[in-house]
Design a protein around this motif. Structure first.
Motif, PDB file in Angstrom:
ATOM      1  N   ASP A   1       0.857  -1.183   0.000  1.00 34.11           N
ATOM      2  CA  ASP A   1       0.000   0.000   0.000  1.00 34.11           C
ATOM      3  C   ASP A   1       0.895   1.236   0.000  1.00 34.11           C
ATOM      4  O   ASP A   1       1.974   1.243   0.611  1.00 34.11           O
ATOM      5  CB  ASP A   1      -0.890   0.006   1.233  1.00 34.11           C
ATOM      6  CG  ASP A   1      -1.973  -1.069   1.155  1.00 34.11           C
ATOM      7  OD1 ASP A   1      -2.230  -1.564   0.036  1.00 34.11           O
ATOM      8  OD2 ASP A   1      -2.541  -1.411   2.209  1.00 34.11           O
ATOM      9  N   ILE A   2       0.431   2.265  -0.680  1.00 30.13           N
ATOM     10  CA  ILE A   2       1.237   3.479  -0.819  1.00 30.13           C
ATOM     11  C   ILE A   2       0.456   4.682  -0.309  1.00 30.13           C
ATOM     12  O   ILE A   2      -0.724   4.864  -0.640  1.00 30.13           O
ATOM     13  CB  ILE A   2       1.643   3.706  -2.297  1.00 30.13           C
ATOM     14  CG1 ILE A   2       2.454   2.506  -2.805  1.00 30.13           C
ATOM     15  CG2 ILE A   2       2.445   4.994  -2.442  1.00 30.13           C
ATOM     16  CD1 ILE A   2       2.851   2.598  -4.267  1.00 30.13           C
ATOM     17  N   LEU A   3       1.124   5.489   0.471  1.00 29.74           N
ATOM     18  CA  LEU A   3       0.549   6.749   0.957  1.00 29.74           C
ATOM     19  C   LEU A   3       1.273   7.887   0.247  1.00 29.74           C
ATOM     20  O   LEU A   3       2.509   7.932   0.242  1.00 29.74           O
ATOM     21  CB  LEU A   3       0.745   6.863   2.477  1.00 29.74           C
ATOM     22  CG  LEU A   3       0.289   8.164   3.136  1.00 29.74           C
ATOM     23  CD1 LEU A   3      -1.224   8.310   3.077  1.00 29.74           C
ATOM     24  CD2 LEU A   3       0.750   8.221   4.589  1.00 29.74           C
ATOM     25  N   VAL A   4       0.514   8.781  -0.362  1.00 26.28           N
ATOM     26  CA  VAL A   4       1.110   9.923  -1.059  1.00 26.28           C
ATOM     27  C   VAL A   4       0.759  11.197  -0.305  1.00 26.28           C
ATOM     28  O   VAL A   4      -0.429  11.497  -0.081  1.00 26.28           O
ATOM     29  CB  VAL A   4       0.600  10.013  -2.511  1.00 26.28           C
ATOM     30  CG1 VAL A   4       1.231  11.211  -3.218  1.00 26.28           C
ATOM     31  CG2 VAL A   4       0.913   8.730  -3.264  1.00 26.28           C
ATOM     32  N   TYR A   5       1.782  11.940   0.079  1.00 23.30           N
ATOM     33  CA  TYR A   5       1.561  13.242   0.733  1.00 23.30           C
ATOM     34  C   TYR A   5       1.233  14.271  -0.354  1.00 23.30           C
ATOM     35  O   TYR A   5       1.995  14.441  -1.311  1.00 23.30           O
ATOM     36  CB  TYR A   5       2.808  13.670   1.506  1.00 23.30           C
ATOM     37  CG  TYR A   5       2.765  15.103   1.952  1.00 23.30           C
ATOM     38  CD1 TYR A   5       2.014  15.488   3.073  1.00 23.30           C
ATOM     39  CD2 TYR A   5       3.456  16.093   1.262  1.00 23.30           C
ATOM     40  CE1 TYR A   5       1.955  16.806   3.479  1.00 23.30           C
ATOM     41  CE2 TYR A   5       3.409  17.411   1.659  1.00 23.30           C
ATOM     42  CZ  TYR A   5       2.652  17.762   2.769  1.00 23.30           C
ATOM     43  OH  TYR A   5       2.604  19.084   3.162  1.00 23.30           O
TER      44      TYR A   5
ATOM     45  N   ASP B   1       0.574   3.430 -10.536  1.00 26.98           N
ATOM     46  CA  ASP B   1       1.284   2.443 -11.355  1.00 26.98           C
ATOM     47  C   ASP B   1       2.130   1.513 -10.486  1.00 26.98           C
ATOM     48  O   ASP B   1       2.173   0.308 -10.710  1.00 26.98           O
ATOM     49  CB  ASP B   1       2.196   3.154 -12.370  1.00 26.98           C
ATOM     50  CG  ASP B   1       1.395   3.920 -13.402  1.00 26.98           C
ATOM     51  OD1 ASP B   1       0.196   3.619 -13.560  1.00 26.98           O
ATOM     52  OD2 ASP B   1       1.959   4.832 -14.028  1.00 26.98           O
ATOM     53  N   LEU B   2       2.773   2.103  -9.478  1.00 29.52           N
ATOM     54  CA  LEU B   2       3.680   1.331  -8.628  1.00 29.52           C
ATOM     55  C   LEU B   2       2.909   0.318  -7.772  1.00 29.52           C
ATOM     56  O   LEU B   2       3.375  -0.796  -7.525  1.00 29.52           O
ATOM     57  CB  LEU B   2       4.429   2.314  -7.717  1.00 29.52           C
ATOM     58  CG  LEU B   2       5.798   1.938  -7.159  1.00 29.52           C
ATOM     59  CD1 LEU B   2       6.778   1.625  -8.275  1.00 29.52           C
ATOM     60  CD2 LEU B   2       6.348   3.089  -6.305  1.00 29.52           C
ATOM     61  N   ALA B   3       1.704   0.707  -7.360  1.00 28.96           N
ATOM     62  CA  ALA B   3       0.916  -0.156  -6.477  1.00 28.96           C
ATOM     63  C   ALA B   3       0.290  -1.326  -7.234  1.00 28.96           C
ATOM     64  O   ALA B   3      -0.093  -2.329  -6.624  1.00 28.96           O
ATOM     65  CB  ALA B   3      -0.176   0.658  -5.790  1.00 28.96           C
TER      66      ALA B   3
ATOM     67  N   ARG C   1      -3.157  -0.578  -2.369  1.00 29.53           N
ATOM     68  CA  ARG C   1      -4.085   0.533  -2.187  1.00 29.53           C
ATOM     69  C   ARG C   1      -3.307   1.839  -2.106  1.00 29.53           C
ATOM     70  O   ARG C   1      -2.288   1.920  -1.429  1.00 29.53           O
ATOM     71  CB  ARG C   1      -4.894   0.332  -0.910  1.00 29.53           C
ATOM     72  CG  ARG C   1      -5.969   1.397  -0.708  1.00 29.53           C
ATOM     73  CD  ARG C   1      -6.894   1.039   0.415  1.00 29.53           C
ATOM     74  NE  ARG C   1      -6.254   1.161   1.720  1.00 29.53           N
ATOM     75  CZ  ARG C   1      -6.914   1.335   2.856  1.00 29.53           C
ATOM     76  NH1 ARG C   1      -8.237   1.352   2.857  1.00 29.53           N
ATOM     77  NH2 ARG C   1      -6.284   1.427   3.997  1.00 29.53           N
ATOM     78  N   VAL C   2      -3.813   2.849  -2.830  1.00 30.96           N
ATOM     79  CA  VAL C   2      -3.154   4.157  -2.837  1.00 30.96           C
ATOM     80  C   VAL C   2      -4.001   5.137  -2.034  1.00 30.96           C
ATOM     81  O   VAL C   2      -5.184   5.332  -2.309  1.00 30.96           O
ATOM     82  CB  VAL C   2      -2.976   4.686  -4.273  1.00 30.96           C
ATOM     83  CG1 VAL C   2      -2.415   6.116  -4.244  1.00 30.96           C
ATOM     84  CG2 VAL C   2      -2.057   3.768  -5.059  1.00 30.96           C
TER      85      VAL C   2
ATOM     86  N   PRO D   1       1.462   2.128   5.785  1.00 25.17           N
ATOM     87  CA  PRO D   1       1.712   1.883   4.364  1.00 25.17           C
ATOM     88  C   PRO D   1       3.101   1.290   4.155  1.00 25.17           C
ATOM     89  O   PRO D   1       4.012   1.521   4.965  1.00 25.17           O
ATOM     90  CB  PRO D   1       1.624   3.283   3.742  1.00 25.17           C
ATOM     91  CG  PRO D   1       2.000   4.199   4.868  1.00 25.17           C
ATOM     92  CD  PRO D   1       1.467   3.555   6.118  1.00 25.17           C
ATOM     93  N   GLY D   2       3.253   0.545   3.060  1.00 24.97           N
ATOM     94  CA  GLY D   2       4.574   0.006   2.751  1.00 24.97           C
ATOM     95  C   GLY D   2       5.526   1.091   2.267  1.00 24.97           C
ATOM     96  O   GLY D   2       6.725   1.049   2.516  1.00 24.97           O
ATOM     97  N   ILE D   3       4.946   2.047   1.535  1.00 26.76           N
ATOM     98  CA  ILE D   3       5.754   3.136   0.976  1.00 26.76           C
ATOM     99  C   ILE D   3       5.008   4.461   1.179  1.00 26.76           C
ATOM    100  O   ILE D   3       3.788   4.522   1.020  1.00 26.76           O
ATOM    101  CB  ILE D   3       5.987   2.950  -0.537  1.00 26.76           C
ATOM    102  CG1 ILE D   3       6.638   1.585  -0.808  1.00 26.76           C
ATOM    103  CG2 ILE D   3       6.875   4.054  -1.100  1.00 26.76           C
ATOM    104  CD1 ILE D   3       6.686   1.245  -2.277  1.00 26.76           C
TER     105      ILE D   3
END
Lengths: 256, 317
Positions: free
Chosen positions: B3-7, B28-30, B35-36, B86-88
């Motif tokens: 899962d990716i968290l975007v600030y 794309d990366l997820a 989950r984004v 999140p993983g990233i």
């Protein structure tokens, strides 16, 4: 108020950087004071001149005495060399605990350093040091006004946006640019500093932090555009450029 | 997939382009299984969530604070990471990103990979290519997940989105405020508008001194162009701030960008990469500006400048 300015020497990216087996060849690397630290020192000295403060220049032993002597010649009141064996390629994360302990020992109210250094793959020194100290951080600083009880830091956000932020001390500031260019030091003033400046030695008990990641290899960037090189002779290059301008309608009546 | 968290960085409630680009990159990366989440910290403007459709979930952190403070955003982002795990975490390498990415990595005890220009996910690792030393070198690096990556603008490009995902309102972060916004300003209100000019002559550190800048000004006058500069030249006080191009200055898109003595640090390229015609003059054959230019010459800038000025004056006369 004690302002501790952390100064780092870094490979000069304006010069050629040589690689050996996928890492930087530090023996060949031309080193210079990190340009953002240069501005941090200037801003600290400006703050001292305006509001009164003691400016303490702090550097790792590996940075060499000249960096600290120059800092004294430019207005620092004390020069402190941190005695610890630190690899030349140690990251900001690794070094931060040493700097934090040194800042405490020196009685810092404000720690000032450059907002970044050119090889900060794993993060920058100012925020890591702030985290070690559990002090607030203000990055992207373009001015520090210490005339009030709570200093006001001018913080830049890009695109021309900026803010004036007051901060309760103690704090760490990452300087983007000083309000005026770093002052010039004459040869005679530097010689005087070399002869008279006493460089203090400071031991710290803190150990280097673990590296948070792994550098696999360094390499030159992969070219992404196909540039057409013109002649290296300026007379010929100018003729070629004027011809390009004519073809594009930039000069010669075809513009628009 | 992780899962990716975007600030999401906001300017008056609007997500910055760099944040939107990053959100698409995260999508794309997820892949299909990750989950984004887009996380935006509210200030006194309403957040335009319609633009965040690449996210599966949008977390709005409450607050009516006046302007940005790093400690408030750091607290909000740290709380979200500790809550959602999140993983990233992806953060655009803007000035705000630079202000908080390392801080949040230190706060949550995760590795940070900075100045990323490429990202790839392994089973339990994040691999990245990082642009360092003014763009002269790239570092291939890796670290274990969970991790944080500060990604240079322009690495990803925002794509069509499918409509805003689930919106979650999170409570304001808990922290002891030690910083306070006193005032905010925008330099775009003052000085010349370099974004309006079709022709720009840009001076970099390679012009040497103010005399070199004066030669470039004469060339700009002969060409009918505006003189602009890279950050080191502005920091030296040789050219006014309103003429600065790059991350800490303006983004320009002229028909002609003639870069003289400009090394081409990533922060500078960010502000001029989309110019129609880029011509670079620099004695350093390895200067990164040549990677962005259409034409280049490695001749001496101080010899070049008066010659071109003279030639143009003759051509125009």
């Amino acid at each position: 108020m004690n302002i501790v300015v952390i100064l780092q020497t870094v490979p000069d990216s304006a010069e050629e950087l040589t690689l050996a087996d996928g890492v930087l060849d530090w023996d060949e690397a031309p080193l210079r004071l990190n340009e953002f630290d240069d501005h941090a020192l200037e801003e600290a000295v400006l703050a001292k001149e305006e509001a009164g403060a003691t400016v303490i220049a702090l550097a790792l032993e590996s940075a060499g005495d000249r960096v600290l002597q120059t800092a004294v010649a430019r207005g620092a009141d004390r020069a402190v060399k941190l005695i610890k064996e630190v690899p030349l390629d140690a990251s900001a994360r690794m070094v931060a605990p040493l700097m934090a302990e040194a800042a405490r020992k020196l009685g810092a109210d404000l720690v000032v350093t450059g907002v970044q250094a050119p090889g900060d793959i794993f993060g920058q020194l100012a925020p890591f040091t702030a985290a070690e100290l559990a002090w607030p951080l203000l990055g992207g600083a373009v001015g520090i006004d210490c005339s009030a009880d709570a200093p006001i830091v001018a913080q830049e956000f890009g695109g021309g946006r900026s803010a004036q932020i007051s901060v309760t001390l103690p704090a760490v500031v990452g300087v983007q640019a000083a309000r005026r260019p770093p002052r010039y030091v004459s040869g005679s003033k530097l010689r005087q500093a070399v002869q008279s400046a006493s460089i203090e030695k400071l031991d710290v008990a803190a150990e280097l932090a673990d590296e948070p990641g792994k550098l696999v290899t360094l390499h030159s960037p992969h070219k992404t555009t196909a540039i057409s090189f013109l002649d290296d002779d300026p007379v010929t290059a100018v003729d070629q450029i004027v011809e390009i301008f004519r073809q594009r309608g930039i000069v010669g009546g075809g513009r628009g | 997939m992780a899962d990716i968290l975007v600030y999401i960085e906001l300017v008056s409630g609007q997500p910055t382009q760099a944040s939107l680009d990053l959100l698409s990159g995260a999508r794309d990366l997820a892949g299909t299984s990750g989950r984004v989440t887009a996380l935006a910290v509210e200030d006194d403007s309403a957040v335009d969530t319609a633009k965040l459709g690449a996210a599966d979930r949008i977390v709005l952190v409450s607050g009516d604070a006046k302007g940005y403070t790093g400690e408030r955003h750091l607290a909000a982002l740290s709380e979200a990471i500790e809550r959602d795990k999140p993983g990233i975490v992806l953060i655009a390498n803007s000035y705000v990103g630079l202000d908080i990415s390392t801080s949040v990595a230190a706060r949550v005890g995760q590795p940070l990979l900075a100045y990323c220009v490429a990202l790839a996910l392994g089973d339990d690792t994040l691999r990245a290519t990082c642009q360092i030393y003014g763009g002269k070198l790239e570092a291939d690096v890796e670290c274990n997940l969970p991790a944080i990556a500060a990604v240079n603008p322009g690495v990803f490009q925002a794509s069509e989105t499918r409509g805003a995902g689930e919106i979650v309102q999170a409570a304001a972060p808990v922290f002891t405020a030690r910083t306070m916004v006193q005032s905010t300003s925008s330099a775009s209100d003052t000085g010349v508008d370099i974004t309006a000019s079709d022709l720009l002559v840009c001076v970099g550190r390679g012009v040497g001194d103010e005399d070199g800048v004066a030669l470039a000004q004469e060339l700009a006058d002969a060409l009918g162009a505006e003189l602009v500069a890279s950050r080191p030249v502005v920091d030296q006080g040789w050219v006014e701030k309103s003429r600065q191009v790059g991350k800490s200055g303006k983004t320009v898109k002229p028909k002609l960008y003639l870069a003289v003595g400009v090394s081409g640090a990533p922060e500078h390229l960010e502000g001029m990469r989309d110019a129609g015609l880029i011509i670079a003059v620099n004695t350093d054959a390895n200067a990164p500006i040549f990677d962005a230019a259409h034409f280049g010459t490695r001749c001496d800038v101080l010899e070049f400048l008066p010659l071109l000025t003279e030639k143009l004056q003759g051509a125009i006369a």
